[in-house]
Scaffold this motif. Structure first.
Motif, PDB file in Angstrom:
ATOM      1  N   TYR A 219     -40.614   7.316 -19.136  1.00  0.00           N
ATOM      2  CA  TYR A 219     -39.890   8.507 -19.699  1.00  0.00           C
ATOM      3  C   TYR A 219     -40.534   9.820 -19.099  1.00  0.00           C
ATOM      4  O   TYR A 219     -40.273  10.846 -19.386  1.00  0.00           O
ATOM      5  CB  TYR A 219     -40.104   8.527 -21.328  1.00  0.00           C
ATOM      6  N   LYS A 220     -41.479   9.694 -18.151  1.00  0.00           N
ATOM      7  CA  LYS A 220     -42.330  10.907 -17.587  1.00  0.00           C
ATOM      8  C   LYS A 220     -41.814  10.838 -16.296  1.00  0.00           C
ATOM      9  O   LYS A 220     -42.314  10.123 -15.401  1.00  0.00           O
ATOM     10  CB  LYS A 220     -43.560  10.904 -17.740  1.00  0.00           C
ATOM     11  N   LYS A 221     -40.877  11.817 -15.754  1.00  0.00           N
ATOM     12  CA  LYS A 221     -40.261  11.900 -14.351  1.00  0.00           C
ATOM     13  C   LYS A 221     -40.535  13.067 -13.708  1.00  0.00           C
ATOM     14  O   LYS A 221     -40.505  14.228 -14.402  1.00  0.00           O
ATOM     15  CB  LYS A 221     -38.738  11.707 -14.753  1.00  0.00           C
ATOM     16  N   VAL A 222     -41.289  13.015 -12.610  1.00  0.00           N
ATOM     17  CA  VAL A 222     -41.760  14.420 -12.021  1.00  0.00           C
ATOM     18  C   VAL A 222     -40.590  15.087 -11.120  1.00  0.00           C
ATOM     19  O   VAL A 222     -40.619  16.084 -10.616  1.00  0.00           O
ATOM     20  CB  VAL A 222     -42.986  13.921 -11.045  1.00  0.00           C
ATOM     21  N   GLU A 223     -39.313  14.259 -10.843  1.00  0.00           N
ATOM     22  CA  GLU A 223     -38.275  14.800 -10.035  1.00  0.00           C
ATOM     23  C   GLU A 223     -37.857  16.172 -10.523  1.00  0.00           C
ATOM     24  O   GLU A 223     -37.831  17.147  -9.759  1.00  0.00           O
ATOM     25  CB  GLU A 223     -37.201  13.963  -9.898  1.00  0.00           C
ATOM     26  N   ILE A 224     -37.411  16.254 -11.792  1.00  0.00           N
ATOM     27  CA  ILE A 224     -37.197  17.446 -12.419  1.00  0.00           C
ATOM     28  C   ILE A 224     -38.018  18.732 -12.426  1.00  0.00           C
ATOM     29  O   ILE A 224     -37.693  19.810 -12.173  1.00  0.00           O
ATOM     30  CB  ILE A 224     -36.696  17.097 -14.099  1.00  0.00           C
ATOM     31  N   MET A 225     -39.368  18.267 -12.425  1.00  0.00           N
ATOM     32  CA  MET A 225     -40.414  19.515 -12.487  1.00  0.00           C
ATOM     33  C   MET A 225     -40.492  20.056 -10.901  1.00  0.00           C
ATOM     34  O   MET A 225     -40.556  21.217 -10.688  1.00  0.00           O
ATOM     35  CB  MET A 225     -41.762  18.949 -12.849  1.00  0.00           C
ATOM     36  N   ASP A 248     -49.241   5.948 -11.850  1.00  0.00           N
ATOM     37  CA  ASP A 248     -47.929   5.280 -12.248  1.00  0.00           C
ATOM     38  C   ASP A 248     -48.139   4.621 -13.536  1.00  0.00           C
ATOM     39  O   ASP A 248     -49.033   4.228 -13.860  1.00  0.00           O
ATOM     40  CB  ASP A 248     -47.625   4.040 -11.097  1.00  0.00           C
ATOM     41  N   ASN A 249     -47.104   4.702 -14.390  1.00  0.00           N
ATOM     42  CA  ASN A 249     -47.106   3.688 -15.644  1.00  0.00           C
ATOM     43  C   ASN A 249     -47.000   2.519 -14.997  1.00  0.00           C
ATOM     44  O   ASN A 249     -46.404   2.028 -14.279  1.00  0.00           O
ATOM     45  CB  ASN A 249     -45.691   4.104 -16.362  1.00  0.00           C
ATOM     46  N   PRO A 250     -47.858   1.431 -15.757  1.00  0.00           N
ATOM     47  CA  PRO A 250     -47.825   0.093 -15.323  1.00  0.00           C
ATOM     48  C   PRO A 250     -46.519  -0.757 -15.184  1.00  0.00           C
ATOM     49  O   PRO A 250     -46.638  -1.471 -14.416  1.00  0.00           O
ATOM     50  CB  PRO A 250     -48.863  -0.458 -16.546  1.00  0.00           C
ATOM     51  N   GLY A 254     -45.518   2.092  -7.942  1.00  0.00           N
ATOM     52  CA  GLY A 254     -44.935   2.458  -6.819  1.00  0.00           C
ATOM     53  C   GLY A 254     -44.144   3.587  -6.965  1.00  0.00           C
ATOM     54  O   GLY A 254     -43.604   4.313  -6.010  1.00  0.00           O
ATOM     55  N   TYR A 255     -43.801   4.015  -8.353  1.00  0.00           N
ATOM     56  CA  TYR A 255     -43.093   5.198  -8.578  1.00  0.00           C
ATOM     57  C   TYR A 255     -43.520   6.567  -7.899  1.00  0.00           C
ATOM     58  O   TYR A 255     -42.837   7.312  -7.183  1.00  0.00           O
ATOM     59  CB  TYR A 255     -42.774   5.503  -9.837  1.00  0.00           C
ATOM     60  N   SER A 258     -43.014   6.596  -4.271  1.00  0.00           N
ATOM     61  CA  SER A 258     -41.841   6.666  -3.770  1.00  0.00           C
ATOM     62  C   SER A 258     -41.446   8.386  -4.063  1.00  0.00           C
ATOM     63  O   SER A 258     -40.619   9.027  -3.253  1.00  0.00           O
ATOM     64  CB  SER A 258     -40.859   6.236  -4.641  1.00  0.00           C
ATOM     65  N   MET A 259     -42.143   8.980  -4.831  1.00  0.00           N
ATOM     66  CA  MET A 259     -41.813  10.526  -5.033  1.00  0.00           C
ATOM     67  C   MET A 259     -42.635  11.380  -4.009  1.00  0.00           C
ATOM     68  O   MET A 259     -41.995  12.411  -3.386  1.00  0.00           O
ATOM     69  CB  MET A 259     -42.381  11.017  -6.351  1.00  0.00           C
ATOM     70  N   LYS A 260     -43.611  10.683  -3.492  1.00  0.00           N
ATOM     71  CA  LYS A 260     -44.148  11.381  -2.257  1.00  0.00           C
ATOM     72  C   LYS A 260     -43.469  11.228  -1.138  1.00  0.00           C
ATOM     73  O   LYS A 260     -43.323  12.417  -0.305  1.00  0.00           O
ATOM     74  CB  LYS A 260     -45.579  10.477  -1.824  1.00  0.00           C
ATOM     75  N   GLU A 261     -42.681  10.085  -0.842  1.00  0.00           N
ATOM     76  CA  GLU A 261     -41.821  10.165   0.311  1.00  0.00           C
ATOM     77  C   GLU A 261     -40.558  10.576   0.295  1.00  0.00           C
ATOM     78  O   GLU A 261     -40.212  11.431   1.124  1.00  0.00           O
ATOM     79  CB  GLU A 261     -41.510   8.403   0.351  1.00  0.00           C
ATOM     80  N   LYS A 262     -40.191  10.735  -1.137  1.00  0.00           N
ATOM     81  CA  LYS A 262     -38.859  11.422  -1.384  1.00  0.00           C
ATOM     82  C   LYS A 262     -39.017  13.019  -1.005  1.00  0.00           C
ATOM     83  O   LYS A 262     -38.079  13.864  -0.819  1.00  0.00           O
ATOM     84  CB  LYS A 262     -38.262  11.428  -2.786  1.00  0.00           C
ATOM     85  N   TYR A 263     -40.028  13.839  -1.664  1.00  0.00           N
ATOM     86  CA  TYR A 263     -40.404  15.057  -1.443  1.00  0.00           C
ATOM     87  C   TYR A 263     -41.332  15.361  -0.486  1.00  0.00           C
ATOM     88  O   TYR A 263     -42.327  16.342  -0.436  1.00  0.00           O
ATOM     89  CB  TYR A 263     -40.749  15.705  -3.001  1.00  0.00           C
TER      90      TYR A 263
END
Length: 392
Positions: A219-225, A248-250, A254-255, A258-263
């Motif tokens: 429920y904690k997502k960094v994309e929007i920020m 990452d949340n357990p 890998g979340y 994946s954000m490092k790669e996406k952004y």
């Protein structure tokens, strides 16, 4: 009093370990505590117990593992050996594992302790009635959600067999009393970990740091920020750095990778990884604001209390428990719609462009944080244990 605390503990990566660190730090300084026994998931050699303040002896017993089916036996074995005068459980529903049976078995421990006539308090950081099962990583299947809700109700009844169950939000008290007709519920606020001297509210030279802190992916997502800050940069041409502090949340390993790669093309985007306790003050002090990019909440927020103790402006979703905390404890923040990048961008921009407003929010949050220091919180637990001992 010889007090045992069943909890994850730093450097453990299991949830609530940071909260345990500060409980232990302040319990050991309490005049009523003669010895602390940590029943935990890390070894005595690794546990962070090198405190400089004068306090009682700490004994570390590594006696449970995340996702182990044996925890209910291994923890009770150590309790029988150490014979504590009282036991505090620092819990949430997935404390002992993300495998459902392992998690459930661990939550039977408070009932076992009560059966041995040991004064037992459970600090329950969340309740199933307020958990969004989909966003929190349990399941998206509606049928399974109903099953888990039923299991959660059963496990809550086991937890409520403790002598006392402490929750951090007043709303939780009313929900548990109404649904379970329980009379052993008390609100003990989350408390503020450290109360530094009031900051001067100035920021270091360089870009303004827009920071978020926690375990991400459910429920904690960094994309929007990240996307919101990009909008603010384009609209204001302000020098901003995005700081993602934590892991990452357990349930979603890998979340963040994946954000490092996406952004990867986003400038001034920093992923700190796990933040050691000694580095927490620097992370907060250097930030201009703390953002909560949450889609739901699962209890009182330690990060909000930390932000307050360092006098930081906060940007929060207008939902659930964060809104309740603002109302109950006096925190102030700029709110946003958790489903709207534009709404978050507007909230961040308002603080970026108005240093006076940023400072006013920080001062209000420091005032709220200093009202509930950890020594006051640990004293509340001691008083509850004394009352239980008197009844027994």
């Amino acid at each position: 009093m010889k007090l045992a605390i069943v909890t994850a503990y730093p450097p453990s990566k299991v949830t609530l370990n940071e909260y345990a660190y500060h409980l232990v730090k302040h319990f050991r300084q309490h005049a009523e505590i003669s010895e602390l026994i940590l029943l935990t998931d890390v070894s005595p050699q690794d546990a962070y117990i090198s405190f400089t303040e004068k306090g009682c002896r700490i004994v570390v017993k590594q006696c449970w593992k995340f996702n182990s089916y044996n925890n209910i036996f291994s923890v009770m074995k150590v309790i029988n050996q150490t014979k504590p005068d009282a036991i505090l459980f620092n819990l949430q529903f997935m404390k002992f594992g993300d495998k459902k049976i392992a998690a459930a078995l661990g939550l039977l421990l408070p009932k076992r302790c009560v059966s041995k006539n040991i004064p037992t308090i459970v600090l329950l950081h969340n309740i199933m009635e307020q958990v969004d099962l989909e966003n929190s990583g349990f399941t998206k299947n509606k049928i399974l959600q109903k099953i888990y809700t039923g299991i959660g109700t059963m496990l809550t009844r086991f937890i409520l067999s403790a002598d006392m169950v402490a929750v951090t939000i007043d709303k939780y008290v009313h929900i548990l009393k109404e649904k379970y007709t329980a009379t052993n519920i008390v609100q003990i606020p989350h408390g503020t970990f450290e109360i530094p001297e009031e900051p001067i509210y100035t920021l270091p030279e360089g870009p303004l740091q827009v920071m978020t802190f926690g375990k991400f992916g459910t429920y904690k997502k960094v994309e929007i920020m990240i996307e919101a800050v990009e909008k603010v940069r384009s609209r204001t041409n302000t020098n901003l750095e995005i700081v993602i502090a934590g892991t990452d949340n357990p349930n979603v390993i890998g979340y963040l990778q994946s954000m490092k790669e996406k952004y990867a093309n986003v400038p001034q985007l920093t992923f700190t990884g796990y933040v050691e306790e000694v580095d927490v003050p620097r992370i907060f002090t250097e930030s201009a604001m703390v953002v909560f990019p949450y889609t739901s909440t699962t209890g009182s927020s330690g990060v909000l209390h930390q932000a307050g103790s360092y006098g930081k402006a906060v940007v929060m979703p207008d939902l659930g428990d964060l809104s309740l905390l603002v109302e109950e404890e006096g925190y102030k923040g700029e709110f946003f719609d958790p489903e709207s990048v534009d709404s978050l961008a507007n909230a961040i921009e308002k603080i970026v462009l108005d240093p006076g407003y940023r400072i006013a929010l920080g001062k209000a949050n420091y005032k709220a944080a200093t009202a509930l220091p950890m020594p006051k919180i640990t004293d509340m637990y001691i008083q509850q244990f004394k009352a239980i001992q008197n009844r027994k």
